[in-house]
Scaffold this active site. Structure first.
Site, PDB file in Angstrom:
ATOM      1  N   GLU A   6      57.007 166.627  51.204  1.00 28.47           N
ATOM      2  CA  GLU A   6      56.928 167.813  50.326  1.00 28.47           C
ATOM      3  C   GLU A   6      57.256 169.000  51.214  1.00 28.47           C
ATOM      4  O   GLU A   6      56.580 169.195  52.228  1.00 28.47           O
ATOM      5  CB  GLU A   6      55.510 168.005  49.783  1.00 28.47           C
ATOM      6  CG  GLU A   6      54.829 166.763  49.266  1.00 28.47           C
ATOM      7  CD  GLU A   6      55.181 166.474  47.842  1.00 28.47           C
ATOM      8  OE1 GLU A   6      55.780 167.353  47.196  1.00 28.47           O
ATOM      9  OE2 GLU A   6      54.873 165.374  47.381  1.00 28.47           O
ATOM     10  N   CYS A  38      53.405 177.169  49.153  1.00 23.70           N
ATOM     11  CA  CYS A  38      54.762 176.668  48.927  1.00 23.70           C
ATOM     12  C   CYS A  38      55.215 177.055  47.524  1.00 23.70           C
ATOM     13  O   CYS A  38      56.388 177.268  47.259  1.00 23.70           O
ATOM     14  CB  CYS A  38      54.790 175.162  49.086  1.00 23.70           C
ATOM     15  SG  CYS A  38      53.475 174.381  48.166  1.00 23.70           S
TER      16      CYS A  38
HETATM   17  P1  NAD Z   1      55.237 172.846  59.487  1.00 26.59           P
HETATM   18  O1  NAD Z   1      56.406 172.057  59.033  1.00 26.59           O
HETATM   19  O2  NAD Z   1      55.437 173.753  60.620  1.00 26.59           O
HETATM   20  O3  NAD Z   1      54.051 171.873  59.901  1.00 26.59           O
HETATM   21  C1  NAD Z   1      53.568 170.877  59.028  1.00 26.59           C
HETATM   22  C2  NAD Z   1      52.906 169.787  59.829  1.00 26.59           C
HETATM   23  O4  NAD Z   1      53.896 169.124  60.576  1.00 26.59           O
HETATM   24  C3  NAD Z   1      51.886 170.274  60.838  1.00 26.59           C
HETATM   25  O5  NAD Z   1      50.799 169.393  60.848  1.00 26.59           O
HETATM   26  C4  NAD Z   1      52.630 170.232  62.141  1.00 26.59           C
HETATM   27  O6  NAD Z   1      51.795 170.060  63.241  1.00 26.59           O
HETATM   28  C5  NAD Z   1      53.497 169.022  61.930  1.00 26.59           C
HETATM   29  N1  NAD Z   1      54.709 168.984  62.771  1.00 26.59           N
HETATM   30  C6  NAD Z   1      55.402 170.026  63.261  1.00 26.59           C
HETATM   31  N2  NAD Z   1      56.483 169.573  63.926  1.00 26.59           N
HETATM   32  C7  NAD Z   1      56.472 168.233  63.835  1.00 26.59           C
HETATM   33  C8  NAD Z   1      57.337 167.200  64.307  1.00 26.59           C
HETATM   34  N3  NAD Z   1      58.438 167.474  65.000  1.00 26.59           N
HETATM   35  N4  NAD Z   1      57.038 165.931  64.027  1.00 26.59           N
HETATM   36  C9  NAD Z   1      55.926 165.635  63.288  1.00 26.59           C
HETATM   37  N5  NAD Z   1      55.076 166.558  62.834  1.00 26.59           N
HETATM   38  C10 NAD Z   1      55.347 167.850  63.106  1.00 26.59           C
HETATM   39  O7  NAD Z   1      54.677 173.589  58.205  1.00 26.59           O
HETATM   40  P2  NAD Z   1      53.440 174.555  58.093  1.00 26.59           P
HETATM   41  O8  NAD Z   1      53.762 175.834  58.742  1.00 26.59           O
HETATM   42  O9  NAD Z   1      52.195 173.848  58.499  1.00 26.59           O
HETATM   43  O10 NAD Z   1      53.339 174.742  56.513  1.00 26.59           O
HETATM   44  C11 NAD Z   1      54.128 175.651  55.826  1.00 26.59           C
HETATM   45  C12 NAD Z   1      55.291 174.953  55.157  1.00 26.59           C
HETATM   46  O11 NAD Z   1      54.800 173.909  54.332  1.00 26.59           O
HETATM   47  C13 NAD Z   1      56.072 175.835  54.246  1.00 26.59           C
HETATM   48  O12 NAD Z   1      57.425 175.574  54.400  1.00 26.59           O
HETATM   49  C14 NAD Z   1      55.615 175.421  52.868  1.00 26.59           C
HETATM   50  O13 NAD Z   1      56.535 175.698  51.841  1.00 26.59           O
HETATM   51  C15 NAD Z   1      55.383 173.972  53.053  1.00 26.59           C
HETATM   52  N6  NAD Z   1      54.476 173.435  52.074  1.00 26.59           N
HETATM   53  C16 NAD Z   1      54.975 172.653  51.090  1.00 26.59           C
HETATM   54  C17 NAD Z   1      54.135 172.149  50.106  1.00 26.59           C
HETATM   55  C18 NAD Z   1      54.670 171.289  48.993  1.00 26.59           C
HETATM   56  O14 NAD Z   1      53.866 170.670  48.321  1.00 26.59           O
HETATM   57  N7  NAD Z   1      55.951 171.229  48.772  1.00 26.59           N
HETATM   58  C19 NAD Z   1      52.786 172.430  50.167  1.00 26.59           C
HETATM   59  C20 NAD Z   1      52.299 173.213  51.201  1.00 26.59           C
HETATM   60  C21 NAD Z   1      53.151 173.707  52.165  1.00 26.59           C
END
Ligand code: NAD
Length: 957
Positions: free
Chosen positions: A718, A752
């Site tokens: 997501e 999001c």
């Molecule tokens: P992010 O992608 O920076 O991090 C998400 C998770 O991924 C964290 O736990 C992070 O530690 C982990 N991560 C980061 N790099 C990684 C890698 N290379 N390999 C594996 N894991 C890794 O996102 P964020 O800043 O935590 O959240 C905000 C984003 O999430 C926004 O883009 C938002 O739109 C999205 N979001 C989407 C939904 C949805 O349902 N579509 C819901 C909530 C948030």
């Protein structure tokens, strides 16, 4: 009026049409809406009428004229004019009929402090201008004498919610301060000019604030001995009798009488619908006789306590009127010691009769423009059309005299017992069709002091636990490691929320190995047993919901309501997936003679759950519970910004009895621990929610086969959004402003689903933008633990820097219409609401996810253009449409390409089961969290067919 009353669908359609009418300035739009509302098969209107609608070339001008005339007639019937001069003419004619008045300036929805200023100004001006004119009237004993002495001539009614745009049941003290700042000058001006002011009662959510505000301001030295003031109280509320008693007690202590206008209440449908939608106890009596009985009890109480309080008997109900007369006689009250009140345009024959009997009758006369007056008008029409209305039952020709007999219910019910904390009562339709037995967990209503105190106590408790150390959980053992992730409060970065042990690559290998070992027993358990574990976890979380919410306030910078909503969503996921698993677990059979077919599921294996920080509990719980209930074992790698909440939830799961190794807890950097997990050959699936960049990277890594890997990894991802709300040319602008503000700036725009693009159709651009800017400017920003604040900080310093950088870049090319500076708030990572105007649809501002409180506003001439702009995005997550055109709404439902589309409401706050959530394009892989097919993603479907035919013999079916 008759068709409104008799045909339910016509009534609804008619009221909706009346609601949109004042916004239809041009004839073409009016005709089009006429066709859309009334030329439908569902209504079964007489054919000649529909035929006329289909020939606008011939009948158009006639229809337009008839509709406008009808509207004029309706406003004329229930409103006393559009301007003070017209209202003056109305009240003069009432006076000629020996009737008094109470003037009310229409204008209910106030979305900004500027609008609240304007509303206050109207009242001050009205008092100044109208008082001298009234003094010239010859005296009328019945109306101008109160208690034998000269009384006020000018009577005003006032809605205090229009005096403060940030009124908030959570923040009673702040709301009272906000309201009284503008109310006090009005009351003082009224006192100086010898005018009377009555405070109207409004929605239940504001009752406590309105009552307390009234009592607070009137105890101030300049007003404590003033008697020309009153307040309305609503008998349809279960709490009204208690409130009336408290009011009498308060008036006794004050020592100067106030007037209580006793009404039944005008928001019956609203209160019922809202309470049922939210799963709250309905605060009003649901049967009309119960309200009638309560009215009579309150009436007797009030009249018996003259002169501590004076009573204005505001009703059109003959029985109540008669009772008031009898009680007044019994208590020895004469005319001038109590009065009757009725609404302008309602039950006029009754008004004449009461006046003819020599009583003091005051008519409530609202006046003002048609658009702000619509809410009032629709309430009156609803009242007239309701089949529980006394006007329908009592005044119409065919009333049944039995309806006038004593109401069956005469005992008061303790209202507070019915409104237990967070209990789900009578929320029919809240997801029950989607999954039997499932009900969304009701949010705290926060309008009761106990709820607020419980929440505040949880915040204090959590504050005392800040700074603790949290270990990893690997194979059931808690491990502290050499390095830690420091989680800090984004509103006060010097405050350490917790120090969480950080894992490294070696821990990953051990955790995967442990999870694989645990998989053997865990997957062999039945769905039902695993589901019961989820239900137990839900019960445990429910008990601790305020504390978990408090952790969200400290660790994620969520305000009270946002934090509460995230915890209830987590409870919903546990409840929903547990039930769905039980449902799935039984599989499907199709047996034929000699052949048995079974269709069922097998868990995938070891998985990784990677949540974001913005819904640190709900999204983690959703992905995790779906994965384990289906028989998988998982490794949770929490977000480094919110690892404490994750640690506490994992601890709760273990306390619930989750076997060791089913959930391993491995905080660590995304780029190292996260990627190592994703690449691991023994990992079978990754459930990820986060940014597009990380999501697509994970998809890429997961698609590569590692040596020794014999399966394809499944990725449930997501991701981001660049969500738009379109506002149509006929939209209700009050609703649209409130909806866009909530969608764009709630939780600082860090959802999001948040609205980051607003597309305005037609010629209303400047007007709407102006209101939006003022509304955003009025929002309260500050420490999230203080309940009055609407916005808190963004998650971390880097986020703040990134958002401010995007704003800086944006303002080089586009007009910055608003950027609220937050330097005064303190050292936290605050960013104020920001609005860009006339943003080009191709610009970075309109295309890139900023993930902060930044809104790009765009203009479109037509709905075609608006849809093209809205769909011009690589994301497709949420979208919204504000409109009152049935045809346009249908079209947008078909053509707006988003995973979750919301019509005439904010675009955030999807509820599990009711609004399964998720997008497509670069917003995600298309799965729907909290939806009917989410669990299947964590399972491999399998079919087993057995030939049961042996030597020509088969068991019977
Ligand atoms: P992010 O992608 O920076 O991090 C998400 C998770 O991924 C964290 O736990 C992070 O530690 C982990 N991560 C980061 N790099 C990684 C890698 N290379 N390999 C594996 N894991 C890794 O996102 P964020 O800043 O935590 O959240 C905000 C984003 O999430 C926004 O883009 C938002 O739109 C999205 N979001 C989407 C939904 C949805 O349902 N579509 C819901 C909530 C948030």
């Amino acid at each position: 009026m008759r068709p409104f009353i008799e045909d339910e669908s016509f009534r609804i359609q008619g009221l909706r049409f009346i609601d949109v009418l004042p916004r239809l300035d041009d004839d073409e739009a009016l005709l089009r809406h006429c066709q859309e509302y009334f030329d439908t098969d569902a209504l079964r209107l007489p054919l000649p009428f529909r035929w006329c609608l289909r020939k606008p070339g011939i009948y158009g001008p006639l229809i337009v004229q008839a509709v406008r005339r009808f509207m004029g007639m309706l406003s004329g019937q229930f409103m006393g004019g559009a301007t003070p001069d017209e209202a003056m003419t109305t009240i003069e004619s009432l006076r000629r009929r020996d009737m008094g008045f109470s003037l009310d300036i229409l204008g209910e929805a106030v979305v900004s402090e500027r609008e609240a200023d304007a509303y206050q100004e109207h009242y001050l001006k009205l008092i100044d201008e109208i008082t001298p004119r009234l003094q010239q009237w010859p005296s009328l004993q019945r109306l101008d004498k109160v208690d034998g002495t000269r009384g006020p001539r000018l009577y005003l009614s006032l809605k205090v919610t229009s005096l403060y745009s940030q009124i908030n049941p959570l923040d009673v003290r702040g709301s009272i301060e906000g309201i009284s700042g503008r109310l006090r000058p009005i009351l003082l001006a009224a006192r100086r000019n010898r005018a009377f002011v009555c405070i109207d009662m409004e929605q239940y959510a504001f009752k406590e604030i309105i009552l307390k505000c009234f009592k607070t301001v009137l105890m101030e030295p300049e007003l404590v001995d003033w008697c020309d003031v009153g307040i309305a109280m609503q008998a349809y509320l279960r709490e009204s009798e208690r409130d009336v008693k408290e009011m009498i007690e308060w008036a006794r202590e004050r020592g100067t009488p106030v007037t209580i206008r006793l009404v039944r209440g005008a928001y019956w449908d609203f209160e019922t619908v809202i309470a049922k939608q939210q799963g709250w106890a309905v605060p009003i009596w649901e049967e009309k006789p119960q309200t009638d009985a309560c009215y009579e009890r309150c009436l007797a109480l009030l009249l018996a306590h003259y002169p501590t309080v004076r009573t204005a008997v505001a009703t059109h109900n003959i029985r109540s009127l008669a009772l008031a007369m009898v009680l007044a006689e019994e208590f020895g009250l004469s005319v001038g010691q109590f009065e009757f009140q009725m609404l302008f345009g309602m039950a006029e024959s009754l008004q004449s009769a009461i006046s003819a009997l020599g009583y003091c009758l005051r008519i409530y006369v609202p006046f003002g423009e048609a658009i702000p007056g619509m809410a009032y008008l629709v309430r009156r029409l609803l009242e007239n059309a309701s089949n529980q209305s006394f006007l329908q039952m009592g005044v119409s020709q065919e009333y049944d005299p039995d309806e006038l007999l004593p109401p069956p219910c005469t005992s008061a019910v303790d209202a507070t017992s019915a409104v237990a904390l967070g209990t789900s009562v009578g929320n029919d339709g809240t997801g029950s069709e989607l999954l039997p037995g499932f009900r969304n967990e009701p949010l705290f209503r926060f309008n009761r002091a106990e709820e607020r105190q419980q929440f505040a106590a949880a915040i204090d408790e959590v504050r005392s636990q800040l700074g603790e150390a949290y270990p990893l959980f690997v194979n059931g053992s808690a491990l502290l490691t050499g390095s830690t992730i420091e989680s800090r409060n984004p509103a006060r970065p010097q405050e350490l929320v917790g120090a969480v042990a950080a894992a490294d690559a070696a821990h990953v290998d051990r955790a995967v190995e442990g999870a694989a070992a645990a998989f053997i027993d865990w997957s062999a358990l039945g769905m039902e047993q695993r589901a019961h574990l989820l239900l137990r976890a839900a019960a445990r979380l429910r008990k601790r919901r305020a504390r978990f919410a408090a952790w969200e306030i400290f660790e994620a910078g969520k305000t009270w309501r946002e934090a509460d909503a995230n915890v209830t969503e987590a409870i919903d996921f546990l409840e929903y997936y547990a039930r769905q698993a039980i449902h799935l677990g039984s599989g499907g059979r199709l047996d034929l003679p000699g052949e048995q077919n079974f269709f069922g599921f097998r868990p995938l294996g070891v998985g990784v759950v990677i949540p974001p920080w913005n819904f640190p509990l709900a999204i983690l719980t959703g992905m995790l519970s779906a994965a384990i209930v289906t028989g998988n074992t998982v490794i949770v790698k929490p977000s480094s910004q919110t690892p404490v909440i994750a640690a506490r939830f994992v601890r709760l799961l273990h306390e619930t009895g989750l076997p060791a190794g089913v959930v391993q807890f491995l905080p660590g950097a995304g780029g190292t621990v996260g990627e190592h997990l994703v690449r691991h050959p023994n990992v079978h699936f990754i459930a990820f929610t986060g940014s597009e960049a990380v999501g697509t990277r994970i998809i890429e890594l997961a698609s590569k086969l590692a040596p020794g890997q014999h399966h394809i990894k499944r990725v449930i991802a997501e991701m981001g959004g660049k969500n738009a709300i379109i506002v149509d040319s006929d939209a209700d602008l009050d609703d649209a402003v409130v909806g866009v503000i909530r969608s764009a700036f709630g939780y600082q725009g860090q959802k999001c689903s948040a609205c980051s693009r607003m597309i305005i159709v037609g010629t209303q651009y400047d007007e709407l933008l102006e209101r939006l800017i003022e509304a955003a400017r009025s929002l309260k920003i500050g420490m999230p633990e203080e309940p009055g604040n609407y916005m808190g900080p963004v998650i971390e310093a880097a986020a703040r820097k990134r958002i401010l950088g995007a704003i800086e870049q944006g303002r080089k090319v586009v007009r910055l219409a608003l950027h609220v500076e937050c330097s005064v708030v303190g050292s936290g990572y605050f960013v104020g609401p920001t609005i860009f105007s006339r943003v080009p649809p191709d610009s970075d501002l309109a295309q890139k996810e900023i993930f902060g409180p930044v809104l790009s506003v765009m203009e479109a001439n037509t709905l075609d253009e608006a849809l093209a702009i809205a769909n011009h995005s690589s994301y497709a997550l949420t979208g919204g449409f504000y409109s009152r055109s049935p045809a346009n709404i249908e079209r947008v439902k078909r053509e707006f390409q988003v995973g979750n589309l919301y019509i005439n409401r904010p675009i955030t706050g999807a509820l599990v089961g009711r609004q399964p959530f998720g997008g497509f394009r670069l917003s995600g892989t298309g799965s729907k969290a909290g939806g009917p097919d989410y669990l299947q993603q964590f399972l491999n479907p399998c079919t087993v067919t057995e030939n049961t035919l042996r030597r020509g013999f088969a068991p019977s079916l």
